[in-house]
Design an enzyme around this catalytic site. Structure first.
Site, PDB file in Angstrom:
ATOM      1  N   LYS A  13       4.001  -5.801  49.793  1.00 17.25           N
ATOM      2  CA  LYS A  13       4.429  -4.450  49.386  1.00 17.25           C
ATOM      3  C   LYS A  13       4.618  -3.523  50.594  1.00 17.25           C
ATOM      4  O   LYS A  13       5.620  -2.831  50.695  1.00 17.25           O
ATOM      5  CB  LYS A  13       3.404  -3.814  48.439  1.00 17.25           C
ATOM      6  CG  LYS A  13       3.180  -4.586  47.151  1.00 17.25           C
ATOM      7  CD  LYS A  13       2.194  -3.876  46.230  1.00 17.25           C
ATOM      8  CE  LYS A  13       0.785  -3.729  46.779  1.00 17.25           C
ATOM      9  NZ  LYS A  13       0.015  -4.998  46.858  1.00 17.25           N
ATOM     10  N   ARG A  88      -2.135   1.293  39.953  1.00 23.75           N
ATOM     11  CA  ARG A  88      -2.843   0.027  40.004  1.00 23.75           C
ATOM     12  C   ARG A  88      -3.607  -0.266  38.713  1.00 23.75           C
ATOM     13  O   ARG A  88      -4.237  -1.321  38.599  1.00 23.75           O
ATOM     14  CB  ARG A  88      -3.845   0.094  41.148  1.00 23.75           C
ATOM     15  CG  ARG A  88      -3.777  -1.078  42.111  1.00 23.75           C
ATOM     16  CD  ARG A  88      -4.844  -0.827  43.120  1.00 23.75           C
ATOM     17  NE  ARG A  88      -5.010  -1.769  44.150  1.00 23.75           N
ATOM     18  CZ  ARG A  88      -4.407  -1.735  45.342  1.00 23.75           C
ATOM     19  NH1 ARG A  88      -3.471  -0.865  45.600  1.00 23.75           N
ATOM     20  NH2 ARG A  88      -4.718  -2.604  46.263  1.00 23.75           N
ATOM     21  N   ARG A 127      -3.938 -12.075  57.921  1.00 21.44           N
ATOM     22  CA  ARG A 127      -3.392 -10.744  58.152  1.00 21.44           C
ATOM     23  C   ARG A 127      -4.277  -9.951  59.106  1.00 21.44           C
ATOM     24  O   ARG A 127      -5.493 -10.048  59.065  1.00 21.44           O
ATOM     25  CB  ARG A 127      -3.289  -9.999  56.809  1.00 21.44           C
ATOM     26  CG  ARG A 127      -2.748  -8.591  56.932  1.00 21.44           C
ATOM     27  CD  ARG A 127      -2.143  -8.114  55.640  1.00 21.44           C
ATOM     28  NE  ARG A 127      -3.134  -7.594  54.723  1.00 21.44           N
ATOM     29  CZ  ARG A 127      -2.811  -7.061  53.536  1.00 21.44           C
ATOM     30  NH1 ARG A 127      -1.563  -7.013  53.139  1.00 21.44           N
ATOM     31  NH2 ARG A 127      -3.750  -6.609  52.746  1.00 21.44           N
ATOM     32  N   ARG A 162      -9.275  -6.281  58.496  1.00 21.16           N
ATOM     33  CA  ARG A 162      -9.856  -5.201  57.690  1.00 21.16           C
ATOM     34  C   ARG A 162     -11.212  -5.605  57.126  1.00 21.16           C
ATOM     35  O   ARG A 162     -11.467  -6.768  56.877  1.00 21.16           O
ATOM     36  CB  ARG A 162      -8.911  -4.857  56.520  1.00 21.16           C
ATOM     37  CG  ARG A 162      -7.841  -3.865  56.897  1.00 21.16           C
ATOM     38  CD  ARG A 162      -6.743  -3.746  55.869  1.00 21.16           C
ATOM     39  NE  ARG A 162      -7.149  -3.868  54.471  1.00 21.16           N
ATOM     40  CZ  ARG A 162      -6.276  -3.846  53.468  1.00 21.16           C
ATOM     41  NH1 ARG A 162      -4.990  -3.696  53.699  1.00 21.16           N
ATOM     42  NH2 ARG A 162      -6.688  -3.977  52.233  1.00 21.16           N
ATOM     43  N   ARG A 173     -10.750  -8.853  45.261  1.00 15.51           N
ATOM     44  CA  ARG A 173      -9.526  -8.052  45.103  1.00 15.51           C
ATOM     45  C   ARG A 173      -8.504  -8.764  44.225  1.00 15.51           C
ATOM     46  O   ARG A 173      -7.805  -8.134  43.442  1.00 15.51           O
ATOM     47  CB  ARG A 173      -8.920  -7.730  46.470  1.00 15.51           C
ATOM     48  CG  ARG A 173      -9.564  -6.503  47.103  1.00 15.51           C
ATOM     49  CD  ARG A 173      -9.370  -6.477  48.591  1.00 15.51           C
ATOM     50  NE  ARG A 173      -7.979  -6.400  48.983  1.00 15.51           N
ATOM     51  CZ  ARG A 173      -7.488  -6.902  50.124  1.00 15.51           C
ATOM     52  NH1 ARG A 173      -8.276  -7.513  50.958  1.00 15.51           N
ATOM     53  NH2 ARG A 173      -6.222  -6.773  50.401  1.00 15.51           N
TER      54      ARG A 173
HETATM   55  P1  ADP Z   1      -3.971  -4.505  49.224  1.00 15.11           P
HETATM   56  O1  ADP Z   1      -2.678  -4.252  48.516  1.00 15.11           O
HETATM   57  O2  ADP Z   1      -3.841  -5.423  50.363  1.00 15.11           O
HETATM   58  O3  ADP Z   1      -5.113  -4.843  48.320  1.00 15.11           O
HETATM   59  P2  ADP Z   1      -4.311  -1.644  49.735  1.00 15.11           P
HETATM   60  O4  ADP Z   1      -4.228  -1.155  51.108  1.00 15.11           O
HETATM   61  O5  ADP Z   1      -3.211  -1.314  48.801  1.00 15.11           O
HETATM   62  O6  ADP Z   1      -4.503  -3.208  49.901  1.00 15.11           O
HETATM   63  O7  ADP Z   1      -5.684  -1.149  49.054  1.00 15.11           O
HETATM   64  C1  ADP Z   1      -6.934  -1.316  49.654  1.00 15.11           C
HETATM   65  C2  ADP Z   1      -8.040  -0.763  48.781  1.00 15.11           C
HETATM   66  O8  ADP Z   1      -7.834   0.638  48.552  1.00 15.11           O
HETATM   67  C3  ADP Z   1      -8.146  -1.350  47.376  1.00 15.11           C
HETATM   68  O9  ADP Z   1      -8.869  -2.552  47.368  1.00 15.11           O
HETATM   69  C4  ADP Z   1      -8.850  -0.212  46.630  1.00 15.11           C
HETATM   70  O10 ADP Z   1     -10.218  -0.173  46.950  1.00 15.11           O
HETATM   71  C5  ADP Z   1      -8.219   1.015  47.232  1.00 15.11           C
HETATM   72  N1  ADP Z   1      -7.004   1.471  46.501  1.00 15.11           N
HETATM   73  C6  ADP Z   1      -5.740   1.539  47.012  1.00 15.11           C
HETATM   74  N2  ADP Z   1      -4.870   2.013  46.097  1.00 15.11           N
HETATM   75  C7  ADP Z   1      -5.594   2.239  44.971  1.00 15.11           C
HETATM   76  C8  ADP Z   1      -5.270   2.730  43.661  1.00 15.11           C
HETATM   77  N3  ADP Z   1      -4.014   3.070  43.321  1.00 15.11           N
HETATM   78  N4  ADP Z   1      -6.265   2.826  42.758  1.00 15.11           N
HETATM   79  C9  ADP Z   1      -7.540   2.512  43.076  1.00 15.11           C
HETATM   80  N5  ADP Z   1      -7.918   2.042  44.283  1.00 15.11           N
HETATM   81  C10 ADP Z   1      -6.961   1.910  45.227  1.00 15.11           C
END
Ligand code: ADP
Ligand code: ZN
Length: 217
Positions: A13, A88, A127, A162, A173
């Site tokens: 993404k 999400r 990554r 990370r 996740r």
């Molecule tokens: P990835 O897509 O690799 O899981 P992100 O950078 O999108 O990583 O998200 C990392 C973390 O940030 C998630 O595991 C969650 O804890 C939090 N997060 C990000 N976006 C949201 C969202 N829309 N709602 C709830 N938590 C979120």
């Protein structure tokens, strides 16, 4: 363009969003980047969400909606936006729908980046991310390493794994994704906004599929 990017962690993404911003000046809005920025800065919000993020749990919907309601009203969004990592959950998708109605904004589509679980696991464990909260450039030790090992090409800061990219947090996740986020595919299909794209190929192939669909509308 005004797009939602859906897909499991590691589906690409962020990479696709960054490439799309170069096409027409739309901005990438990554809730993950915003939240990691808050944790790095040690703000009140950052302290509240640090441990949730580290273990790979979602941040509560109302916190995310507060952030996004503000962010979507900033002037740089007028040109268009690419939502990366938001919504999400079904409640976030429903809240976004009413927010956009209130603001008079219409989405072009929700793009679902499809990828097999094995490929996802491989991508996530390899990554690496720039540790500079204002950069957060993404690398991959196998397919896209920085020119100098461990150093970001763009800003010179250390490139790291990370906190939520331990094997344990990654599998958590993915579970969270399957349970809470995958249902959004059906939600946007019902809204008539869904485009499914195979994310196993190149990012260029993904961009082409999006471009064709946008052109056809
Ligand atoms: P990835 O897509 O690799 O899981 P992100 O950078 O999108 O990583 O998200 C990392 C973390 O940030 C998630 O595991 C969650 O804890 C939090 N997060 C990000 N976006 C949201 C969202 N829309 N709602 C709830 N938590 C979120
Ligand atoms: Zn950097």
């Amino acid at each position: 363009m005004k797009l939602i990017l859906l897909g499991a962690p590691g589906a690409g993404k962020g990479t696709v969003a960054k490439l799309l911003t170069e096409l027409d000046g739309s901005v990438q809005i990554s809730t993950g980047d915003i939240l990691r920025g808050a944790v790095a800065a040690g703000t009140k919000l950052g302290k509240q969400i640090e441990s949730l993020m580290k273990s790979g749990d979602l941040v509560p919907d109302d916190l995310i909606m507060d952030i996004m309601a503000q962010r979507l009203q900033e002037p740089d969004c007028e040109q268009g936006f690419l939502l990366d990592g938001f919504p999400r959950t079904i409640p976030q998708a429903e809240a976004l729908k009413s927010l956009l109605e209130k603001l008079g904004i219409e989405l072009d589509m929700a793009v679902n980046l499809n990828l097999e679980r094995e490929v996802i696991l491989d991508r996530l464990t390899t990554r690496r991310t720039c540790s500079n909260a204002d950069c957060q450039a993404i690398y991959n030790v196998k397919s896209n390493p920085p020119k100098q090992e461990g150093i970001c090409d763009k800003c010179g800061c250390p490139v790291i794994q990370r906190d939520d990219e331990t094997a344990e947090a990654i599998s958590h996740r993915l579970e969270t994704y399957n349970e809470k986020t995958a249902p959004l595919i059906g939600f946007y299909e019902n809204e008539g906004l869904l485009l499914n794209v195979d994310a196993a190929g190149s990012s260029e192939a993904v961009l082409t599929a999006i471009g064709e669909k946008l052109g056809a509308r």
